[in-house]
Scaffold this motif. Sequence first.
Motif, short mmCIF file in Angstrom:
data_model
loop_
_atom_site.label_atom_id
_atom_site.label_comp_id
_atom_site.label_asym_id
_atom_site.label_seq_id
_atom_site.Cartn_x
_atom_site.Cartn_y
_atom_site.Cartn_z
N LEU A 55 0.36 -1.21 -0.14
CA LEU A 55 -0.32 0.45 -0.43
C LEU A 55 0.86 1.48 0.07
N MET A 56 1.97 1.50 0.87
CA MET A 56 2.59 2.98 0.81
C MET A 56 3.91 2.22 -0.22
N ARG A 57 4.10 1.85 -0.86
CA ARG A 57 5.44 1.69 -1.95
C ARG A 57 5.11 3.19 -2.75
N PRO A 58 6.20 3.81 -2.73
CA PRO A 58 6.27 4.80 -3.03
C PRO A 58 5.49 4.47 -4.97
N ARG A 59 5.42 5.81 -5.40
CA ARG A 59 4.58 6.22 -6.83
C ARG A 59 4.75 7.34 -7.76
N GLY A 60 4.43 7.41 -8.24
CA GLY A 60 5.29 8.82 -8.95
C GLY A 60 3.90 9.64 -9.35
N ALA A 61 2.53 9.14 -9.09
CA ALA A 61 1.33 10.23 -8.96
C ALA A 61 0.35 8.97 -8.64
N TYR A 62 -0.32 10.21 -8.07
CA TYR A 62 -1.67 9.43 -7.52
C TYR A 62 -2.89 10.36 -8.44
N GLY A 85 -2.95 16.52 7.14
CA GLY A 85 -2.23 17.18 7.84
C GLY A 85 -1.26 18.44 6.96
N PRO A 86 -0.57 18.33 7.52
CA PRO A 86 0.90 19.41 6.17
C PRO A 86 1.91 18.74 5.97
N GLU A 87 1.76 17.20 6.26
CA GLU A 87 2.68 16.26 5.49
C GLU A 87 2.09 14.78 4.59
N PRO A 88 1.16 14.85 3.50
CA PRO A 88 1.02 13.43 3.37
C PRO A 88 1.35 12.49 3.02
N PRO A 89 0.63 11.73 3.22
CA PRO A 89 1.90 10.34 2.43
C PRO A 89 2.24 9.90 1.20
N TYR A 90 1.92 10.79 0.24
CA TYR A 90 2.15 10.37 -0.43
C TYR A 90 3.29 10.93 -1.35
N HIS A 91 3.67 12.55 -1.06
CA HIS A 91 5.62 12.91 -1.64
C HIS A 91 4.97 12.75 -3.11
N ALA A 92 4.35 13.04 -3.30
CA ALA A 92 4.46 12.97 -4.86
C ALA A 92 3.35 13.95 -6.00
N PRO A 93 2.78 14.67 -6.91
CA PRO A 93 1.96 15.05 -7.07
C PRO A 93 0.22 14.30 -6.66
N VAL A 94 -0.64 14.64 -7.18
CA VAL A 94 -2.24 14.23 -7.03
C VAL A 94 -2.75 14.89 -7.47
N PHE A 95 -3.62 14.08 -8.29
CA PHE A 95 -4.50 14.64 -9.23
C PHE A 95 -6.24 14.59 -8.90
N VAL A 96 -6.79 15.61 -8.51
CA VAL A 96 -7.80 15.16 -8.25
C VAL A 96 -8.55 15.76 -8.67
N LEU A 97 -9.86 14.56 -8.79
CA LEU A 97 -11.38 14.64 -9.91
C LEU A 97 -12.06 16.26 -8.81
N THR A 98 -12.37 17.20 -9.73
CA THR A 98 -13.23 17.85 -9.39
C THR A 98 -14.49 18.58 -10.48
#
Length: 201
Positions: A55-62, A85-98
Amino acid sequence: MPDTTCHMSISLDGFVAGPDQSREDPLGKRGQELHGWHIGDPRANDADKVANEWLMRPRGAYVMGRNMFGPIRGDWDEEWTGWWGPEPPYHAPVFVLTHHGHDPIQMDGGTTFHFVTEGFDAAYSAACRAAGDNGVDIAGGASTVRQALIAGVIDELTLDIAPVLLGSGERIFDGVESFGFEPAEVLHSPLTTHIRYRRVS
């Protein structure tokens, strides 16, 4: 092209969140029962530890849906930077559908939330470009995963099947007409059965 992954906890009757999701109950009524394997239940075992590493393995984007990003509906009428919180677990770009545009939100640790109003295909394409060789993860929630399954972009799907019946809530397979995956690995604990599926080529 690098793999696109998705990892979801799910009830025996097919729900990934319970009913009545809210700010106070982001996983819906009883939805947290699906996640004991990785949020501190003492019955968790080594299989759960391995699945948590998946689940937590790093990915390039979400890619995620707006409902997963936060509880705000309609226009952005308040400041919100996610549940994490201030440091989300993603550490990469996250693209949010809205359906409602928003300027990017840069967080500590390398996460930047980008808001995409042109639909799933546009968000996924942007994530692929941002990820480079590091792969994309479809982070949820249910609607976004359904769209990814229907689009046929997921290469590896992991389901953590909890021995729980929720009765109602959010499903990921409604409207998905075929399941082109086969089991590649199965682990289990008293809390869940982890099945890692790979797309059949």
